[in-house]
Design an enzyme around this catalytic site. Structure first.
Site, PDB file in Angstrom:
ATOM      1  N   CYS A   2       0.875  -1.160   0.000  1.00  0.00           N
ATOM      2  CA  CYS A   2       0.000   0.000   0.000  1.00  0.00           C
ATOM      3  C   CYS A   2       0.913   1.211   0.000  1.00  0.00           C
ATOM      4  O   CYS A   2       2.088   1.117   0.333  1.00  0.00           O
ATOM      5  CB  CYS A   2      -0.843   0.036   1.259  1.00  0.00           C
ATOM      6  SG  CYS A   2      -1.852  -1.436   1.457  1.00  0.00           S
ATOM      7  N   LYS A 581       3.753  -3.253  -7.228  1.00  0.00           N
ATOM      8  CA  LYS A 581       5.153  -3.247  -7.660  1.00  0.00           C
ATOM      9  C   LYS A 581       6.105  -3.731  -6.572  1.00  0.00           C
ATOM     10  O   LYS A 581       6.972  -4.539  -6.835  1.00  0.00           O
ATOM     11  CB  LYS A 581       5.574  -1.855  -8.114  1.00  0.00           C
ATOM     12  CG  LYS A 581       6.992  -1.861  -8.665  1.00  0.00           C
ATOM     13  CD  LYS A 581       7.142  -1.024  -9.871  1.00  0.00           C
ATOM     14  CE  LYS A 581       8.515  -1.144 -10.491  1.00  0.00           C
ATOM     15  NZ  LYS A 581       8.603  -2.279 -11.420  1.00  0.00           N
TER      16      LYS A 581
HETATM   17  C1  AGP Z   1       8.470  -8.239 -12.067  1.00  0.00           C
HETATM   18  O1  AGP Z   1       7.917  -7.870 -13.280  1.00  0.00           O
HETATM   19  C2  AGP Z   1       7.534  -8.369 -10.964  1.00  0.00           C
HETATM   20  N1  AGP Z   1       6.669  -7.271 -10.819  1.00  0.00           N
HETATM   21  C3  AGP Z   1       8.108  -8.933  -9.677  1.00  0.00           C
HETATM   22  O2  AGP Z   1       8.411 -10.262  -9.944  1.00  0.00           O
HETATM   23  C4  AGP Z   1       9.356  -8.253  -9.055  1.00  0.00           C
HETATM   24  O3  AGP Z   1      10.461  -8.416  -9.877  1.00  0.00           O
HETATM   25  C5  AGP Z   1       9.610  -8.858  -7.669  1.00  0.00           C
HETATM   26  O4  AGP Z   1       8.504  -8.625  -6.841  1.00  0.00           O
HETATM   27  C6  AGP Z   1      10.860  -8.308  -7.019  1.00  0.00           C
HETATM   28  O5  AGP Z   1      10.800  -6.929  -6.815  1.00  0.00           O
HETATM   29  P1  AGP Z   1      12.086  -6.101  -6.448  1.00  0.00           P
HETATM   30  O6  AGP Z   1      13.029  -6.182  -7.586  1.00  0.00           O
HETATM   31  O7  AGP Z   1      11.598  -4.699  -6.207  1.00  0.00           O
HETATM   32  O8  AGP Z   1      12.668  -6.713  -5.208  1.00  0.00           O
END
Ligand code: AGP
Length: 586
Positions: A2, A581
């Protein structure tokens, strides 16, 4: 998961809150809301949908008042409904809170508050914070005392901001991000600097286990025992101000197109970064490389580069599995932690376990103000600018480019460090985007896509399949080419697409054989290769490059294809359903 934001302002606060929420929306976009203090009354407007939709419906940015909090939600406890959206008022309505994280012991707390006569309007864990604060404030009449009581009562990982009816904002941080921005018109507190980007780059860090009281007079920070904590003002990178879509329809497309530049930036490590990372890696007896999702795919390729071209033997670890992985951490261990956000809970947990056992941590992280960057022994920035699209694109190629720079340094140049040809190759590929859009149009009805790669190209296949899944909502599965005949071949028929990553390197002949096996079962074949072949129904050309550099360009057609598949299937590429994200909860 969030985003939370608060603003104590000398002007109307609500437009800045809505603007900040829009910029942090990548963190969660199920619902949005605002609470504004006007006189002694707190007004709340909240609803289901993205910030712009809720704002159009309810006029969040029209509310008058100088002190406000706001929230965008990614549901964990309680469905996606208006009543579960934040902010949450306390029973009496005298204060409101916005919360990011999870209150693990909320059931027990809620039961006891209910017995004491407090009422609840939502199914969320968050609402207990509002009522606990109200109870503590009624007993102590002190905001600081109340905050101390509440943070000692709640378990879990969280950050929250409360708005009190005297115009004070109180904000606490425990393993979730929180940062204060000092603007000309007042003080912000937000989950991410993007909450106040373009307004100020002057920030105060709130550390783990600290809370802040903010009013028009200034900021006071305390530890959870109530001791005042001195705070300094830091300036954060100006690049955080560059956050528009420019000429692009979506952030994701813009970020795909930025890669020729961002790769070059990422590969430029400073002399001192190269020296320090080389020292740490060569002195280590064990090196683990960890990340989640896309960052894990970069970790897989990073390990291959180090193990193939340098003396460093590195083991990849999926951060979400790290607790259960037979790692042997000690003071001679180095963890290389990869993360775009630097706030992924699984990554932070894995790193903290390592740090407790004396391991050193090298992080490759994009958000320089993040928790991961701050707790690392050495943090190397990806320098690719804010990545707003929920699907990681440019951060992936920047993570790889950083690994190439490190491997090149450690191997005395066995790996090329000049990525000029890669940047040019990506630009050439992107010029052909209309072809990829046509391919996407033809594929849009596919229910299953298999992505084959061998050796390093299998890591690209994994990332390619992830992009298709999350952006286009199509089942996509990556397989090492040679595994097709060991079972998955049974799934192939004329309705299936098979994408083969097939550059003319040592893997070429084997992969071509796999492509023929798939074709003879009726599947349609898309070849990503620098050489055409009759076996491909569609051929996506790759530029000629040093074979060791190929993964950097091979992923780009997947990103573009997944983006156009999403557009063709009427999905929003910037905000895929059910996702956020940064995954800051376990
Ligand atoms: C990637 O397209 C995804 N949204 C997700 O797998 C992401 O890479 C993962 O949650 C890791 O995030 P971070 O690189 O911010 O640690």
């Amino acid at each position: 998961m969030c985003s939370i934001i608060g603003f104590v302002s000398s002007k109307q606060a609500s437009p800045s809150i809505v603007q900040g929420l829009r910029r942090m929306e990548y963190r969660g976009y199920d619902s949005a809301g605002i609470a504004v203090l006007e006189g002694k009354k707190i007004h709340v407007r909240k609803g289901v949908g993205k910030v712009a939709e809720v704002n159009n419906m309810l006029g969040m940015d029209e509310l008058p008042g100088y002190v406000a909090v706001g929230h965008t939600r990614w549901a964990t406890h309680g469905g996606v409904t208006e009543k579960n959206a934040h902010p949450h008022l306390s029973s009496s309505g005298k204060l409101a809170i916005v919360h990011n994280g999870i209150v693990d012991n909320y059931r027990v707390l809620k039961e006891s508050l209910l017995k004491e006569g407090f009422s609840f309007r939502s199914e969320t864990d968050s609402e207990v914070i509002a009522n606990l604060l109200e109870k503590a404030f009624a007993e102590t009449r002190s905001i600081e005392e109340s905050m101390m009581r509440v943070v000692t009562q709640i378990d879990g990982k969280y950050a929250f901001v409360a708005i009190f009816d005297d115009g004070t904002l109180a904000a606490a941080r425990f393993h979730e991000p929180l940062i204060i921005g000092i603007g000309e018109n007042g003080y912000y507190v937000a989950s991410d600097v993007l909450g106040f980007a373009g307004v100020t780059d002057k920030v105060v860090y709130v550390d783990n286990g600290e809370f802040a009281a903010i009013d028009s007079e200034g900021i006071s920070i305390f530890d959870f025992q109530g001791n005042p904590v001195p705070h300094g003002v830091t300036r954060v990178a100006e690049e955080f101000g560059v956050i528009g879509k420019g000429k692009y329809v979506h952030f994701t497309l813009k970020e795909i197109f930025e890669q020729p530049q961002t790769i070059a930036m990422a590969a430029k490590l400073t002399e001192s970064e190269l020296k320090e990372v080389s020292r740490l890696l060569t002195e280590a007896s064990r090196v683990y490389v960890l990340g989640c999702g896309t960052s894990y795919h970069a970790a897989l390729l990073g390990c291959r580069l180090l193990s193939e071209y340098t003396q460093v033997n590195a083991t990849p670890v999926l951060a979400s599995e790290a607790k259960f992985f037979p790692t042997k951490y000690d003071s001679k261990t180095v963890l290389i932690a990869l993360s775009q956000s630097g706030e992924t809970a699984d990554v932070l947990e894995a790193v903290e376990i390592g740090l407790e056992k004396g391991a050193k941590v090298v992080s490759l992280v994009n958000v320089a103000t993040s928790t991961l960057a701050r707790i690392s022994t050495l943090s190397i920035g990806l320098r690719c600018g804010p990545e707003i699209g929920v699907a990681a694109t440019k951060s992936f190629t920047s993570q790889l480019a950083t690994f190439y720079a490190i491997a090149s340094h450690l191997s005395g140049g066995r790996v090329p460090s000049d990525l000029g040809g890669v940047s040019k190759g990506i630009s050439e590929l992107l010029v052909k985007q209309t072809h990829l859009r046509e391919v996407a149009r033809r594929m849009k009805g596919a229910s299953d896509i298999y992505v084959l790669g061998t050796g390093p190209h299998y890591c690209v296949a994994l990332e390619g399949a992830l992009k298709i899944k999350e952006l286009a909502y199509v089942h996509a599965e990556a397989l090492p080419g040679g595994e097709l005949k060991h079972g998955p071949l049974a799934l192939l028929d004329p309705s299936v697409y098979v994408i083969v990553v097939n550059p003319t390197d040592a893997t070429y002949v084997d992969m071509l054989a796999s492509a023929h096996e798939a074709k003879s079962r009726g599947a349609k074949i898309i070849g990503i290769s620098d050489k055409p072949s009759d076996v491909y129904d569609e051929w996506v050309g790759l530029p000629k490059l040093d074979p060791s550099l190929l993964p950097l360009v091979e992923v780009v057609p997947f990103q573009a294809l997944a983006y156009y598949l999403a557009v063709e299937r009427n999905a929003d590429p910037d905000y895929p359903r059910n996702l956020a994200k940064s995954v800051t909860v376990k």
